[in-house]
Scaffold this motif. Structure first.
Motif, PDB file in Angstrom:
ATOM      1  N   ASN A 131       0.807  -1.213   0.000  1.00 44.66           N
ATOM      2  CA  ASN A 131       0.000   0.000   0.000  1.00 44.66           C
ATOM      3  C   ASN A 131       0.839   1.261   0.000  1.00 44.66           C
ATOM      4  N   MET A 132       2.131   1.086   0.258  1.00 43.48           N
ATOM      5  CA  MET A 132       3.052   2.199   0.210  1.00 43.48           C
ATOM      6  C   MET A 132       3.186   2.695  -1.221  1.00 43.48           C
ATOM      7  N   ALA A 133       3.056   1.768  -2.163  1.00 38.35           N
ATOM      8  CA  ALA A 133       3.322   2.103  -3.567  1.00 38.35           C
ATOM      9  C   ALA A 133       2.231   3.007  -4.118  1.00 38.35           C
ATOM     10  N   ASP A 134       2.616   3.757  -5.126  1.00 36.85           N
ATOM     11  CA  ASP A 134       1.718   4.654  -5.825  1.00 36.85           C
ATOM     12  C   ASP A 134       0.455   3.895  -6.250  1.00 36.85           C
ATOM     13  N   PRO A 135      -0.727   4.331  -5.819  1.00 36.37           N
ATOM     14  CA  PRO A 135      -1.949   3.597  -6.146  1.00 36.37           C
ATOM     15  C   PRO A 135      -2.230   3.575  -7.648  1.00 36.37           C
ATOM     16  N   LEU A 136      -1.688   4.532  -8.371  1.00 35.90           N
ATOM     17  CA  LEU A 136      -1.992   4.622  -9.797  1.00 35.90           C
ATOM     18  C   LEU A 136      -1.147   3.670 -10.628  1.00 35.90           C
ATOM     19  N   TRP A 137       0.001   3.273 -10.113  1.00 38.31           N
ATOM     20  CA  TRP A 137       0.863   2.478 -10.970  1.00 38.31           C
ATOM     21  C   TRP A 137       1.561   1.344 -10.239  1.00 38.31           C
ATOM     22  N   PHE A 138       2.499   1.667  -9.356  1.00 35.58           N
ATOM     23  CA  PHE A 138       3.410   0.636  -8.881  1.00 35.58           C
ATOM     24  C   PHE A 138       2.749  -0.337  -7.909  1.00 35.58           C
ATOM     25  N   ARG A 139       1.592   0.047  -7.344  1.00 36.93           N
ATOM     26  CA  ARG A 139       0.891  -0.861  -6.440  1.00 36.93           C
ATOM     27  C   ARG A 139       0.514  -2.152  -7.171  1.00 36.93           C
ATOM     28  N   ASN A 140       0.368  -2.041  -8.495  1.00 33.82           N
ATOM     29  CA  ASN A 140       0.030  -3.207  -9.296  1.00 33.82           C
ATOM     30  C   ASN A 140       1.197  -4.172  -9.471  1.00 33.82           C
ATOM     31  N   LEU A 141       2.415  -3.699  -9.198  1.00 33.63           N
ATOM     32  CA  LEU A 141       3.595  -4.509  -9.493  1.00 33.63           C
ATOM     33  C   LEU A 141       4.333  -5.004  -8.251  1.00 33.63           C
ATOM     34  N   GLN A 142       4.210  -4.265  -7.155  1.00 36.87           N
ATOM     35  CA  GLN A 142       5.075  -4.516  -6.003  1.00 36.87           C
ATOM     36  C   GLN A 142       4.607  -5.712  -5.173  1.00 36.87           C
ATOM     37  N   THR A 143       5.536  -6.401  -4.538  1.00 36.78           N
ATOM     38  CA  THR A 143       5.218  -7.454  -3.567  1.00 36.78           C
ATOM     39  C   THR A 143       5.902  -7.120  -2.259  1.00 36.78           C
ATOM     40  N   GLY A 144       5.322  -6.183  -1.511  1.00 37.70           N
ATOM     41  CA  GLY A 144       5.883  -5.803  -0.221  1.00 37.70           C
ATOM     42  C   GLY A 144       7.345  -5.433  -0.352  1.00 37.70           C
ATOM     43  N   ALA A 145       8.160  -5.883   0.607  1.00 36.32           N
ATOM     44  CA  ALA A 145       9.583  -5.561   0.582  1.00 36.32           C
ATOM     45  C   ALA A 145      10.389  -6.732   0.035  1.00 36.32           C
ATOM     46  N   LEU A 146       9.715  -7.680  -0.633  1.00 38.95           N
ATOM     47  CA  LEU A 146      10.417  -8.858  -1.142  1.00 38.95           C
ATOM     48  C   LEU A 146      11.013  -8.539  -2.505  1.00 38.95           C
ATOM     49  N   THR A 147      12.314  -8.620  -2.610  1.00 37.56           N
ATOM     50  CA  THR A 147      12.977  -8.379  -3.887  1.00 37.56           C
ATOM     51  C   THR A 147      14.313  -9.095  -3.906  1.00 37.56           C
ATOM     52  N   SER A 148      14.731  -9.481  -5.096  1.00 36.91           N
ATOM     53  CA  SER A 148      16.048 -10.123  -5.182  1.00 36.91           C
ATOM     54  C   SER A 148      16.958  -9.359  -6.128  1.00 36.91           C
ATOM     55  N   THR A 149      16.610  -8.110  -6.424  1.00 37.09           N
ATOM     56  CA  THR A 149      17.437  -7.354  -7.368  1.00 37.09           C
ATOM     57  C   THR A 149      18.834  -7.126  -6.814  1.00 37.09           C
ATOM     58  N   THR A 150      18.938  -6.942  -5.482  1.00 41.22           N
ATOM     59  CA  THR A 150      20.264  -6.758  -4.895  1.00 41.22           C
ATOM     60  C   THR A 150      21.082  -8.037  -5.021  1.00 41.22           C
ATOM     61  N   ALA A 151      20.433  -9.183  -4.810  1.00 39.99           N
ATOM     62  CA  ALA A 151      21.135 -10.461  -4.991  1.00 39.99           C
ATOM     63  C   ALA A 151      21.658 -10.572  -6.423  1.00 39.99           C
ATOM     64  N   MET A 152      20.818 -10.177  -7.383  1.00 38.28           N
ATOM     65  CA  MET A 152      21.224 -10.230  -8.792  1.00 38.28           C
ATOM     66  C   MET A 152      22.455  -9.349  -9.038  1.00 38.28           C
ATOM     67  N   GLU A 153      22.413  -8.140  -8.476  1.00 37.32           N
ATOM     68  CA  GLU A 153      23.534  -7.221  -8.692  1.00 37.32           C
ATOM     69  C   GLU A 153      24.815  -7.764  -8.060  1.00 37.32           C
ATOM     70  N   LEU A 154      24.692  -8.301  -6.856  1.00 36.53           N
ATOM     71  CA  LEU A 154      25.864  -8.873  -6.184  1.00 36.53           C
ATOM     72  C   LEU A 154      26.422 -10.035  -6.997  1.00 36.53           C
ATOM     73  N   ILE A 155      25.529 -10.870  -7.521  1.00 32.01           N
ATOM     74  CA  ILE A 155      25.960 -12.038  -8.294  1.00 32.01           C
ATOM     75  C   ILE A 155      26.686 -11.590  -9.567  1.00 32.01           C
TER      76      ILE A 155
END
Lengths: 398, 385, 388
Positions: A131-155
């Protein structure tokens, strides 16, 4: 860079925590807050009459309580007193201590009580974060604070095998610390020889991010009492812990510019650079005796150690691999078990400062660092990669 | 209690406000705040970062915005890019109290305050304030801030002799002044008879006794005494601020006692070194969301004796003490920033920039705000030219 | 045998046939393997196919399974089954592992099997409860009351009874007496539910589970004259209540002129960015102000539509929508895409076509796929697909 200035010095003289768990049906919000406040007052050897001002914070939509400081007046002891409600998201617990430090240093208030809490069980946390995400756009894409983009960058930077092992080394280290801290919520009894198994069998959440890497959801509250140097000189029940300085670094909501072709500077590094520069700290790794870091996931933790400590290349990985962040290492990280073990969001960042202060007091119990702790660093995390950093000292040495 | 350590002073250098509107459906919060930001930049030429604004205190609410961490979405407009930003998650007048402390502490010298709220976005502000009560009893019996005010209005009218007729005159006067304030929401004049004919909302509060649904945004630039002249030739000094909390459950309170307001006013006066606020203040802005609150809060601030609200109105107190020349909250300011609007109006008076409702040569102004059900929490700010 | 929480692993499998709900398993065809280590453990194979099920204890290899559950020991298996151990904690610590289709275990199985309950002493019957009414009678609360009411309790453990209150005494007799002021008819199990508090009285009345013939007021009053029924095996602890409530307040979010342009662009199948006049960053989606330069950005440019992936989240665990409770199908991917023509600062986030997920990698070239009809909303873009 301007030198650090303070109208008058401020110390932490009382710390109160509640037990942290995923279920607290035996208390309502007010009772839980009151438990932390009572513990803090008792720790400080003070009564509620000694408090000039109360500072309160959490995230309203997690419990769906509008302006909760009104109802919580019962548990905070704010009746007839001055009060502020200041919030910043996940960082809020640390922000409350920063704000209390400002209020005491201003000369307007001598003794301030701050309270951070969350009863995550009373709401839907991942939904609340989404619900933190922009109701008009990013709320449709986000899954809370779960992300692995940092893992990808580290890898991408350091190779998959090394990064996965580093994250697991960090995770098991945190569990070993949590096992020494009876207040920690998740205490699993992990061993390093389970590393390979866990890397394969822990359920995958997002990309390389597995359940084992992620922090828990907890209920709990933390309260702290801060007072002025004059009052400290009148005597304190426990050794005072001095707040030297603090800094906050926010950034825009939109995540788009984190993943472009050109990487922006991280708020963690920015915050650390500004804070260390004005306090003349050039070698944070050498200067600090303990670092309580807000570590919501193992990959973020591995990455952020490098950012907060202003390290270059793979130095943070090498230090981690060599055990230098262990309890008996060069710079012990999260002797408490950190956020991975316990995460009552509105209290989490304050717990980092509280745990760092307990280390300076030599009062941490089973997870006390063996060598003397004189200089401590604590961080908070929230918003869209927002950060708060605070420096604590055993003596006012600046 | 140590008061005024360091003998430093903090100035309000510039203020900006958006015209209060019943429904700003055509713009996001970002658009509303951008107008405020540009106005303040035009006035002061301020910059962000070292040597400029290094700290931002925002004002908004997660419930009212329907967003967890309501300051997150507007961070780009607030200017919190690699800077410190903190949100005052209660009535915005307290952001001034806090920013004052931040500057006095020596931590930061220049602080930007930005607040926003759109009451029109949600289905009903009463549904939101219902969630301000405990989930077990207060919410279940259907309490919200409106019917909490209804209970207080009835009790205070019984105590002070305030009548439906007085309330109608208070509203009519508010509209007369609002007509002179281009930023007010409800600006059409309203004869007392029409107020008395408006339907009951929550007896004894009539529809026209209640502030209209409002959207708005506010900004202020604060600086330490040494830095203030970089931004303005007419600084307004913060000389006193305090707030106070009453009990939560109505059964624990005397709803007519002004317990919290009296405490806050006394402390603010002590900090400002003012003995007699009534004699010192040239203008007063109180947060009167409902008509009965104007005399009641004035009583709490010490402008009339206990239970003398009706006499205060009969004797022309609001005119004599120049109360709410902006039209007040009654003319429409959104929750959470209605007190911040009071401070903006008070500062404009001291700067001599209040336009058609300017008081000649104002030297001292009081801005007041309240938060929570039936005035559980009050804040008082004293400003001097 | 290893007993934990009052039962054994064997009992959980032995009761599966009676807990099976065939109507829920019509189009199901799965094989689930269970392997529980330690004393009291073993291996079981569960087959569910077209409304029928079979479970067998297996020696040796489990064979091919749609999903397999491994529990370290009987305590873990029983504890998780009974919710005495949080599944999340067991999964985190590795004491519980799942291979294959995990969503099957979380979504399908709870639907086709009723939850397992620890076998206890024989359940209390309606007849037992009625028989004890005379003992629970409170003469002090029934002073001056003269009332006769009747129960017609159908089904197993039921019967017909008349309760007469008069002169401070209570008498329970079998059979329906004609002069009763009110007769209450319900299934015996409903009566037990109401008396033990597992069923809500208002709901039972409004849903028609209870029929009342005669004086409604008298029926409502009957509870007053008796102490509450307490099951003989009920633990003597304070009951902790929690209040369940969904708070929902409708909102109408403004798009404003900047987001408005973005949505209008989508309608025309264009990805519009606005450009910061100072740093020239292309902002997508467009925002009112450049966060770094604090200025309005009024110039719009079309980006892409193609681009390359800089990073992505492949999501296996989708969070439920906080308002609807709906959960998205997993896995899905949210990717960050550098659109052609964008300034190096900013990527655009969107979902990737499900079929393309196995070959998605950093650097993949992608292009948008649009909905058949575009209306100016998030759903105008279906997903991005990989360009071969």
């Amino acid at each position: 860079m301007q030198k650090h200035r303070k109208n008058r010095n401020v110390a932490i003289i009382g710390i109160g925590q509640t037990a942290l768990s995923s279920h607290k049906e035996d208390q309502n919000q007010v009772e839980m807050v009151a438990e932390a406040v009572r513990n803090a007052l008792e720790d400080a050897g003070k009564t509620i009459d000694d408090i000039d001002c109360v500072v309160h914070g959490n995230m309203e939509l997690f419990e769906m309580q509008f302006q909760p400081d009104m109802w919580h007046a019962l548990g905070c002891g704010s009746y007839g007193k001055e009060e502020y409600r200041i919030t910043t998201g996940g960082t809020v617990g640390a922000t409350l201590v920063c704000a209390s430090d400002n209020l005491v240093a201003s000369g307007l208030y001598d003794t301030v009580l701050c309270i951070g809490f969350e009863k995550l069980q009373e709401g839907n946390t991942t939904g609340g974060i989404t619900n933190m995400a922009d109701p008009l756009w990013f709320r449709n894409l986000q899954t809370g604070a779960l992300t692995s983009t940092t893992a990808m960058e580290l890898i991408q930077k350091f190779g998959k095998e090394r990064v996965l092992r580093a994250a697991m080394k960090y995770r098991i280290m945190m569990d070993k610390h949590a096992m020494l801290n009876p207040r920690a919520h998740r205490r699993l009894g992990l061993e390093y020889d389970q590393m390979e198994t866990l890397m394969e069998t822990s359920p995958q959440l997002v990309g390389e991010l597995r359940l084992i890497h992620m922090c828990s959801q907890s209920d709990g509250a933390c309260a702290m009492i801060l007072t002025s140097e004059d009052r400290v000189r009148e005597g304190t029940a426990k050794p005072p812990v001095w707040i030297r300085d603090h800094e906050t670094s926010h950034r825009e909501e939109n995540m788009s510019n984190l993943y472009g072709a050109r990487k922006p500077k991280s708020t963690h590094r920015d915050c650390a650079e500004r804070l260390f520069a004005r306090n003349g700290i050039t070698d944070p790794l050498g200067y600090f005796d303990v670092f309580e870091m807000y570590d919501p996931s193992a990959f973020w933790a591995v990455d952020w150690l490098g950012e907060f400590l202003l390290l270059e290349g793979d130095e943070h990985l090498r230090l981690l691999e060599a055990g230098e962040f262990d309890l008996d290492g060069k710079l012990p990280v999260n002797p408490s078990g950190g956020v991975i073990a316990s995460n009552p969001i509105g209290a989490t960042a304050m717990l980092r400062i509280a745990e760092a202060a307990l280390q300076i007091r030599g009062d941490a119990g089973g997870h006390q660092i063996k060598k003397e702790v004189r200089h401590a660093l604590a961080s908070g995390f929230g918003g869209s990669l927002w950060t708060v950093l605070m420096i604590l000292e055993k003596e006012p040495n600046w | 209690m140590t008061v005024g350590v360091g003998k430093k002073r903090v100035a309000i250098c510039a203020v900006a406000q958006l015209k209060n509107d019943p429904d700003l459906w055509h713009t996001r919060f970002q658009g509303m705040l951008l107008e405020i930001l540009e106005d303040l930049q035009r006035q002061t030429g301020f910059r962000y970062g070292e040597g400029g604004v290094e700290q931002i205190v925002s004002v908004s609410d997660d419930f009212l915005d329907a967003r967890t961490i309501s300051n997150n979405g507007v961070q780009d407009v607030l200017g919190g890019q690699y800077l410190a930003e903190e949100k005052m998650a209660q009535e915005g007048l307290n952001a001034i109290g806090y920013a004052n402390a931040v500057i006095l502490s020596g931590h930061k010298d220049v602080v930007l305050i930005m607040g926003h709220c759109k009451e029109s976005q949600g289905e009903s502000r009463n549904l939101i304030t219902n969630c301000g009560f405990d989930p077990f009893y207060g919410r279940a019996v259907g309490l919200d801030y409106l019917n909490a005010a209804g209970l207080q209005a009835r009790a205070y009218m019984a105590k002070s002799g305030l009548t439906d007729d007085h309330l109608a005159r208070i509203v009519a006067r508010s509209r007369q002044w609002a007509a002179k304030n281009p930023y007010a929401n409800a600006r059409e004049t309203l004869p007392p008879g029409k107020v008395k004919a408006s339907p009951m909302l929550c007896d004894p509060i009539r529809q026209l006794h209640a502030y209209p649904v409002s959207d708005g945004a506010v900004g202020l630039l604060l600086a330490s005494e040494e830095r203030a002249r970089e931004y303005t030739d007419r600084p307004v000094w913060i000389t006193g601020f305090a707030n106070a909390m009453d009990a939560f459950f109505f059964g624990d309170r005397d709803l007519t006692s002004n317990f919290a307001l009296k405490k806050a006013a006394a402390k603010a006066c002590e900090r400002a070194g003012i003995r007699d606020l009534k004699g010192a203040a040239d203008v007063v802005e109180v947060m009167d969301c409902y008509a009965y609150q104007q005399p009641m809060w004035m009583e709490g601030l010490g402008f009339c004796g206990d239970g003398e609200g009706a006499r205060f109105i009969d004797e022309g107190g609001p005119g004599k003490y120049r109360v709410n020349l902006s039209g007040g909250a009654l003319a429409g300011n959104p929750m959470i920033i209605a007190g911040l609007y009071r401070a903006v109006e008070a500062a404009l008076q001291l700067k001599g920039e209040a336009g058609d409702h300017q008081v000649p040569d104002a030297r001292c102004a009081v801005a007041h705000s309240t938060n929570g059900p039936a005035g559980q929490f009050h804040s008082v700010l004293i400003l001097e030219a | 045998m290893s007993r934990y929480y009052g039962t054994t692993v064997d009992d959980i499998f032995d009761t599966m046939p009676e807990r099976f709900q065939p109507q829920e398993a019509k189009d199901v065809d799965v094989v689930v393997g269970y392997e529980c280590g330690g004393e009291g453990g073993g291996k079981w194979r569960l087959k569910v196919r077209e409304g029928a099920m079979a479970v067998e204890k297996v020696e040796g290899d489990l064979g091919p399974c749609t999903a397999t559950v491994f529990a370290a020991d009987a305590e873990t298996f029983i504890g998780v089954t009974l919710n005495k151990i949080a599944a999340l904690d067991a999964l985190t610590s590795g004491k519980l592992r799942i291979t294959g289709d995990a969503s099957l275990l979380m979504n399908l199985l709870p639907r086709i099997f009723k939850p397992y309950r620890v076998p206890g002493p024989a359940p209390v019957t309606a007849r037992d409860i009625v028989a004890g009414m005379a003992d629970r009678f409170r003469p002090d609360k029934a002073a001056g009351v003269s009332l006769k009411f009747a129960y017609d309790l159908t089904g197993e453990g039921g019967g017909r009874f008349t309760v007469a209150i008069a002169d401070g005494r209570c008498r329970v007799t079998e059979g329906l007496e004609k002069d009763a002021a009110v007769k209450m008819t319900m299934e015996a199990s409903t009566f037990v539910g109401l008396m033990t508090g597992t069923m809500d009285a208002t709901a039972a009345f409004t849903s028609g589970k209870v029929r009342i013939d005669g004086d409604m007021g008298a029926a409502a009053a009957t509870g007053r004259y008796f102490d509450r029924y307490v099951p003989p095996d009920a633990p003597r602890v304070e009951e902790l209540l929690s209040l369940k409530k969904v708070t929902s307040i409708d909102q109408r979010f403004a798009t404003g002129p900047v987001m408005g342009k973005w949505f209008a662009g989508l309608r025309e199948r264009k990805l519009l960015a606005n450009v910061c006049p100072v740093c020239r960053r292309t902002m997508i989606h467009p925002r009112e102000v450049c966060a770094s330069c604090h200025v309005r950005a009024g110039e719009y440019v079309e980006l892409g539509p193609e681009g390359y992936v800089t990073n992505y989240d492949l999501v296996y665990y989708a969070s439920p929508d906080p308002l609807t409770g709906a959960v998205r199908d997993t896995p899905y991917a949210c990717a960050w895409i550098m659109l052609d023509g964008a300034s190096p600062e900013e990527a655009f986030a969107f979902e990737i076509k499900k079929e393309d997920l196995p070959r998605l990698k950093i650097g993949s070239r992608v292009r948008p796929v649009w909905a058949e009809k575009t209306v100016g909303s998030f759903r105008d873009l279906l997903y991005f697909e990989i360009i071969d």
